[in-house]
Every structure is written in C-alpha cells, then in structure tokens.
Motif scaffolding. Structure first.
Motif, PDB file in Angstrom:
ATOM      1  N   THR A   7       0.948  -1.272   0.024  1.00 55.60           N
ATOM      2  CA  THR A   7       0.139  -0.052   0.050  1.00 55.60           C
ATOM      3  C   THR A   7       0.858   1.275   0.110  1.00 55.60           C
ATOM      4  O   THR A   7       2.129   1.194   0.193  1.00 55.60           O
ATOM      5  CB  THR A   7      -0.963  -0.008   1.280  1.00 55.60           C
ATOM      6  OG1 THR A   7      -0.239   0.323   2.352  1.00 55.60           O
ATOM      7  CG2 THR A   7      -1.826  -1.058   1.383  1.00 55.60           C
ATOM      8  N   ASP A  18      -5.660   2.407   3.722  1.00 54.89           N
ATOM      9  CA  ASP A  18      -5.727   1.254   3.061  1.00 54.89           C
ATOM     10  C   ASP A  18      -5.396   0.060   4.057  1.00 54.89           C
ATOM     11  O   ASP A  18      -4.565   0.336   5.004  1.00 54.89           O
ATOM     12  CB  ASP A  18      -4.656   1.102   1.988  1.00 54.89           C
ATOM     13  CG  ASP A  18      -4.943   2.172   0.708  1.00 54.89           C
ATOM     14  OD1 ASP A  18      -5.914   2.683   0.843  1.00 54.89           O
ATOM     15  OD2 ASP A  18      -4.091   2.243   0.053  1.00 54.89           O
ATOM     16  N   ASP A  38     -10.309   0.385   1.423  1.00 52.27           N
ATOM     17  CA  ASP A  38      -9.813   1.772   1.775  1.00 52.27           C
ATOM     18  C   ASP A  38     -10.828   2.735   2.320  1.00 52.27           C
ATOM     19  O   ASP A  38     -11.657   2.948   1.963  1.00 52.27           O
ATOM     20  CB  ASP A  38      -9.356   2.398   0.223  1.00 52.27           C
ATOM     21  CG  ASP A  38      -9.074   3.831  -0.021  1.00 52.27           C
ATOM     22  OD1 ASP A  38      -8.575   4.208   1.231  1.00 52.27           O
ATOM     23  OD2 ASP A  38      -9.038   4.543  -1.018  1.00 52.27           O
ATOM     24  N   SER A 119     -12.830   1.051  -4.869  1.00 51.56           N
ATOM     25  CA  SER A 119     -11.720   0.208  -4.617  1.00 51.56           C
ATOM     26  C   SER A 119     -11.684  -0.792  -5.770  1.00 51.56           C
ATOM     27  O   SER A 119     -12.852  -1.361  -6.251  1.00 51.56           O
ATOM     28  CB  SER A 119     -11.470  -0.783  -3.342  1.00 51.56           C
ATOM     29  OG  SER A 119     -11.316   0.075  -2.274  1.00 51.56           O
TER      30      SER A 119
END
Length: 181
Positions: A7, A18, A38, A119
């Motif tokens: 991430t 995240d 997220d 996402s």
C-alpha cells in the motif's frame, strides 16, 4: 501462484487508510482470498474501518460452511457491514466511518469478485494491457455511465471522490459480484 501486496499513502494524504489481506492458502472453504479496503477519506476512523472490515470478512469466510464463492463473499460483506455500523454507533470517534472494498478468490481458473465503492480490481495482460474489471460506485462514474460527462472530463471533475456505496454507509450494503475468466 504467488501474490504480492503493498500500500502507499499517496500524494494527498498524510495517513494511509488502506488495508489488505492476501492469502494464497485456503481461508475457510475458499482456496485463496484477496481483499483491499480503503477507508473513506475525510471521514472519521477510515483507517480503522478498512482494517476492521477486512478482519471481519476474513473471520466470516473462515467460519462459513457455504460452498458457493459469491454466497460466501456476500454473507461476509453483509456481516462486516452490520458489525461496522454497530462499532461506529458505540464510539463517537468512529461515528460515520466507512470503507470501500474489493474482495476476490480464484477457483479453477475463474476469478470471483465482490466490490463496494471505488476500490478497484484490474487485469493485466501482455496482449490487452491494464484493464479495470470492477465498476466504481461513485457520483462521477454514474455520470459517465449515463453520458453526462466524458471519461476524460471525469478524471478532473471536482466531485470525483464522492462515492455512492460503502461498507458502513447504511444498514444495507450493496456489493457488485462478477465472475471473470
């Protein structure tokens, strides 16, 4: 198959909201499980929401006696949503928290995907390049789908970060599910 996960905080945020889970080994009745969540930026406890939701989904999948991957993922997301809303109601610092997510498993060469929010899951191939295979649940993505704005204009639109679906946003959560070869 080997998977790798990473991430990044990105350019605009100071905190990384995240959270991911990646297992090439079985989780419950699924032969593998991959999740990226997220937290909703600008809302309370987004980092907590993404971690909590991912952990609740993994726990639910681990305990599921179901055999059908879409059913397993749907029940896990529904359970995580209910638990996240309960958690938010019990702590003022978490009130209004939520997260977007994409979850996937690969069974016999077929990809089963669930997504809520923006996402994304992409496919990369030498022949086609990188292609988004999930649909964003955002105001601007809806505007593109109905032809109100073009894809190029959408990238710079001032409302591009307004999402229309998220885990924790309401009593009911609506995920999209797809099977992809």
């Amino acid at each position: 198959m080997k998977t790798y996960s990473i991430t990044d905080t990105g350019i605009l945020r100071e905190m990384n909201q995240d959270y991911f889970f990646a297992s090439d080994e079985p989780v419950g009745n699924l032969p593998n499980l991959y999740i990226v969540a997220d937290g909703m930026g600008g809302h309370k406890a987004g980092d907590y929401a993404s971690r909590y939701t991912t952990q609740r989904i993994v726990a639910s999948v681990s305990r599921s006696s179901g055999e059908e991957p879409v059913t397993i993922l749907k029940e896990a997301i529904t359970t995580a949503n209910r638990l996240l809303i309960t958690e938010a109601a019990e702590d003022e610092a978490k009130k209004g928290m939520g997260t977007t997510l994409v979850a996937a498993t690969i069974i016999d060469g077929r990809l089963y995907v669930a997504n809520v929010g923006d996402s994304r899951l992409y496919n990369q191939s030498v022949r086609i390049g990188i292609r988004q295979i999930t649909r964003d649940h955002s105001l601007v993505a809806e505007m593109v789908r109905i032809g109100e704005v073009g894809a190029k204009e959408a990238r710079e639109h001032p409302d591009k970060n307004i999402i229309t679906r998220a885990v924790g946003a309401g009593e009911e959560v609506e995920a999209d599910f797809l099977k992809w070869n």
